[in-house]
Design a protein around this motif. Structure first.
Motif, PDB file in Angstrom:
ATOM      1  N   PHE A   1      -4.161   9.781   0.239  1.00 12.59           N
ATOM      2  CA  PHE A   1      -3.863  11.102   0.805  1.00 12.59           C
ATOM      3  C   PHE A   1      -4.539  12.215   0.006  1.00 12.59           C
ATOM      4  O   PHE A   1      -5.199  13.093   0.578  1.00 12.59           O
ATOM      5  CB  PHE A   1      -2.347  11.319   0.830  1.00 12.59           C
ATOM      6  CG  PHE A   1      -1.941  12.690   1.289  1.00 12.59           C
ATOM      7  CD1 PHE A   1      -1.952  13.006   2.641  1.00 12.59           C
ATOM      8  CD2 PHE A   1      -1.542  13.643   0.370  1.00 12.59           C
ATOM      9  CE1 PHE A   1      -1.579  14.278   3.066  1.00 12.59           C
ATOM     10  CE2 PHE A   1      -1.170  14.913   0.788  1.00 12.59           C
ATOM     11  CZ  PHE A   1      -1.183  15.239   2.144  1.00 12.59           C
TER      12      PHE A   1
ATOM     13  N   TYR B   1      -8.375  12.122   0.340  1.00 12.35           N
ATOM     14  CA  TYR B   1      -8.799  12.549   1.677  1.00 12.35           C
ATOM     15  C   TYR B   1      -8.680  14.063   1.828  1.00 12.35           C
ATOM     16  O   TYR B   1      -9.599  14.726   2.334  1.00 12.35           O
ATOM     17  CB  TYR B   1      -7.984  11.859   2.770  1.00 12.35           C
ATOM     18  CG  TYR B   1      -8.399  12.355   4.138  1.00 12.35           C
ATOM     19  CD1 TYR B   1      -9.527  11.832   4.761  1.00 12.35           C
ATOM     20  CD2 TYR B   1      -7.703  13.391   4.768  1.00 12.35           C
ATOM     21  CE1 TYR B   1      -9.949  12.321   5.993  1.00 12.35           C
ATOM     22  CE2 TYR B   1      -8.119  13.884   5.995  1.00 12.35           C
ATOM     23  CZ  TYR B   1      -9.244  13.351   6.598  1.00 12.35           C
ATOM     24  OH  TYR B   1      -9.666  13.850   7.806  1.00 12.35           O
TER      25      TYR B   1
ATOM     26  N   ILE C   1     -12.920  10.273   4.534  1.00  7.66           N
ATOM     27  CA  ILE C   1     -12.204   9.023   4.804  1.00  7.66           C
ATOM     28  C   ILE C   1     -12.863   7.856   4.096  1.00  7.66           C
ATOM     29  O   ILE C   1     -12.192   6.903   3.679  1.00  7.66           O
ATOM     30  CB  ILE C   1     -12.103   8.773   6.330  1.00  7.66           C
ATOM     31  CG1 ILE C   1     -10.999   7.739   6.633  1.00  7.66           C
ATOM     32  CG2 ILE C   1     -13.420   8.312   6.913  1.00  7.66           C
ATOM     33  CD1 ILE C   1      -9.611   8.228   6.415  1.00  7.66           C
TER      34      ILE C   1
ATOM     35  N   THR D   1     -10.694   5.769   1.405  1.00  6.65           N
ATOM     36  CA  THR D   1     -10.535   4.330   1.622  1.00  6.65           C
ATOM     37  C   THR D   1     -10.968   3.544   0.397  1.00  6.65           C
ATOM     38  O   THR D   1     -10.285   2.592  -0.024  1.00  6.65           O
ATOM     39  CB  THR D   1     -11.362   3.894   2.848  1.00  6.65           C
ATOM     40  OG1 THR D   1     -10.879   4.583   4.007  1.00  6.65           O
ATOM     41  CG2 THR D   1     -11.250   2.397   3.073  1.00  6.65           C
TER      42      THR D   1
ATOM     43  N   GLU E   1     -13.984   5.066  10.951  1.00  4.53           N
ATOM     44  CA  GLU E   1     -12.599   5.268  10.515  1.00  4.53           C
ATOM     45  C   GLU E   1     -11.588   4.497  11.354  1.00  4.53           C
ATOM     46  O   GLU E   1     -10.422   4.354  10.952  1.00  4.53           O
ATOM     47  CB  GLU E   1     -12.257   6.755  10.558  1.00  4.53           C
ATOM     48  CG  GLU E   1     -12.307   7.339  11.955  1.00  4.53           C
ATOM     49  CD  GLU E   1     -12.310   8.854  11.948  1.00  4.53           C
ATOM     50  OE1 GLU E   1     -11.752   9.427  12.892  1.00  4.53           O
ATOM     51  OE2 GLU E   1     -12.860   9.450  11.012  1.00  4.53           O
TER      52      GLU E   1
ATOM     53  N   LYS F   1      -7.660   2.961  10.437  1.00  2.00           N
ATOM     54  CA  LYS F   1      -6.516   3.368  11.251  1.00  2.00           C
ATOM     55  C   LYS F   1      -5.739   2.159  11.766  1.00  2.00           C
ATOM     56  O   LYS F   1      -4.537   2.252  12.019  1.00  2.00           O
ATOM     57  CB  LYS F   1      -6.984   4.240  12.414  1.00  2.00           C
ATOM     58  CG  LYS F   1      -7.445   5.625  11.990  1.00  2.00           C
ATOM     59  CD  LYS F   1      -7.909   6.461  13.182  1.00  2.00           C
ATOM     60  CE  LYS F   1      -8.313   7.852  12.741  1.00  2.00           C
ATOM     61  NZ  LYS F   1      -8.782   8.672  13.889  1.00  2.00           N
TER      62      LYS F   1
ATOM     63  N   THR G   1      -8.528  12.955  12.525  1.00  5.23           N
ATOM     64  CA  THR G   1      -8.183  12.059  11.424  1.00  5.23           C
ATOM     65  C   THR G   1      -7.229  12.711  10.443  1.00  5.23           C
ATOM     66  O   THR G   1      -6.331  12.062   9.901  1.00  5.23           O
ATOM     67  CB  THR G   1      -9.455  11.598  10.697  1.00  5.23           C
ATOM     68  OG1 THR G   1     -10.308  10.918  11.627  1.00  5.23           O
ATOM     69  CG2 THR G   1      -9.121  10.656   9.551  1.00  5.23           C
ATOM     70  N   SER G   2      -7.398  14.004  10.205  1.00  5.56           N
ATOM     71  CA  SER G   2      -6.534  14.703   9.260  1.00  5.56           C
ATOM     72  C   SER G   2      -5.072  14.643   9.696  1.00  5.56           C
ATOM     73  O   SER G   2      -4.179  14.409   8.876  1.00  5.56           O
ATOM     74  CB  SER G   2      -6.977  16.158   9.119  1.00  5.56           C
ATOM     75  OG  SER G   2      -6.167  16.840   8.182  1.00  5.56           O
TER      76      SER G   2
ATOM     77  N   VAL H   1      -3.741  11.142   9.094  1.00  8.94           N
ATOM     78  CA  VAL H   1      -3.457  10.912   7.674  1.00  8.94           C
ATOM     79  C   VAL H   1      -2.106  11.525   7.306  1.00  8.94           C
ATOM     80  O   VAL H   1      -1.302  10.915   6.588  1.00  8.94           O
ATOM     81  CB  VAL H   1      -4.578  11.486   6.791  1.00  8.94           C
ATOM     82  CG1 VAL H   1      -4.151  11.496   5.316  1.00  8.94           C
ATOM     83  CG2 VAL H   1      -5.859  10.675   6.957  1.00  8.94           C
TER      84      VAL H   1
ATOM     85  N   LYS I   1       0.511   9.260   8.703  1.00  8.08           N
ATOM     86  CA  LYS I   1       0.567   8.007   7.944  1.00  8.08           C
ATOM     87  C   LYS I   1       1.377   8.175   6.664  1.00  8.08           C
ATOM     88  O   LYS I   1       2.173   7.305   6.298  1.00  8.08           O
ATOM     89  CB  LYS I   1      -0.847   7.536   7.616  1.00  8.08           C
ATOM     90  CG  LYS I   1      -0.918   6.258   6.783  1.00  8.08           C
ATOM     91  CD  LYS I   1      -2.374   5.893   6.517  1.00  8.08           C
ATOM     92  CE  LYS I   1      -2.481   4.590   5.737  1.00  8.08           C
ATOM     93  NZ  LYS I   1      -1.910   4.678   4.379  1.00  8.08           N
TER      94      LYS I   1
END
Length: 209
Positions: free
Chosen positions: A14, A17, A51, A55, A100, A104, A175-176, A179, A182
């Motif tokens: 987190f 990213y 990302i 990762t 990405e 995910k 994606t943000s 995240v 998540k």
């Protein structure tokens, strides 16, 4: 302390990213400099770089967890080995293909693997894994342990589906936001589920006492 240790890769994922997303040019330079040899074509866009870095850091953090436990001669549970395998495969694919979508899928694959392991153990081998994990802390009747195991199977299966819905439908192309879900959304869901389980089981624990 154990909770922080377990969440160590997630927290780093987190933070890296978010830092990278706020400084995409710097993240792009780092990704090309240190990860270019791992990426198909040797290049990614600035938007993809956060990302990729996050990762890579999550993979390294999970490996470091294993190394730390080995060095301290502490047992390494199967869940951590499974998590390592999934993050290496799906994270590695994310980096190599600079896609990405692989990362995910990682939470879903992990949660579904947990659900399958619980199902096979409980109904195939008559071994309740949740009972093995929890019975040193609480004592419950046999029939209640069966319901606990079933509840966790359904929960892991459902949260795996939820992750896909959030990643590819609700937050498709964002994606943000995924995240954030998540890290904070799934953590909150786990907390609510734990609380619900505790409330449901409390009467049985009292009766057993």
């Amino acid at each position: 302390m154990k909770l922080l240790f377990d969440l160590f890769p997630v927290i780093l994922f987190f933070l890296v990213y978010k830092l990278g997303d706020g400084n995409q040019e710097a993240a792009h330079a780092l990704a090309i400099q240190y990860m270019g040899g791992l990426i198909s074509g040797g290049n990614v866009s600035p938007a993809q770089s956060p990302i990729m870095l996050a990762t890579a850091v999550a993979i390294v953090a999970t490996v470091l967890q294993i190394i730390y436990l080995r060095a301290r001669k502490r047992p390494i549970d199967g869940a951590l080995w499974l998590s390592l395998g999934v993050i290496v495969v799906m994270g590695g694919a994310t980096i190599y293909f600079h896609d990405e979508n692989f990362i995910k899928w990682k939470p879903t694959i992990l949660y579904w693997a947990f659900a399958v392991a619980l199902f096979v153990s409980q109904f195939g081998f008559r071994q309740n894994l949740m009972r093995k994990l929890m019975e040193k802390q609480i004592k419950l009747p046999d029939e209640v342990w069966g319901r606990v195991g079933l509840a966790w199977m359904v929960f892991f299966a459902a949260i795996g589906v939820l992750n896909l819905v959030m990643a590819f439908v609700v937050f498709a192309g964002n994606t943000s936001a995924w995240v954030n879900f998540k890290v904070f959304g799934i953590t909150a869901i786990f907390f609510v589920f734990f609380l619900g389980q505790a409330m449901m089981l409390s009467k049985h624990i009292q009766e057993d006492a």
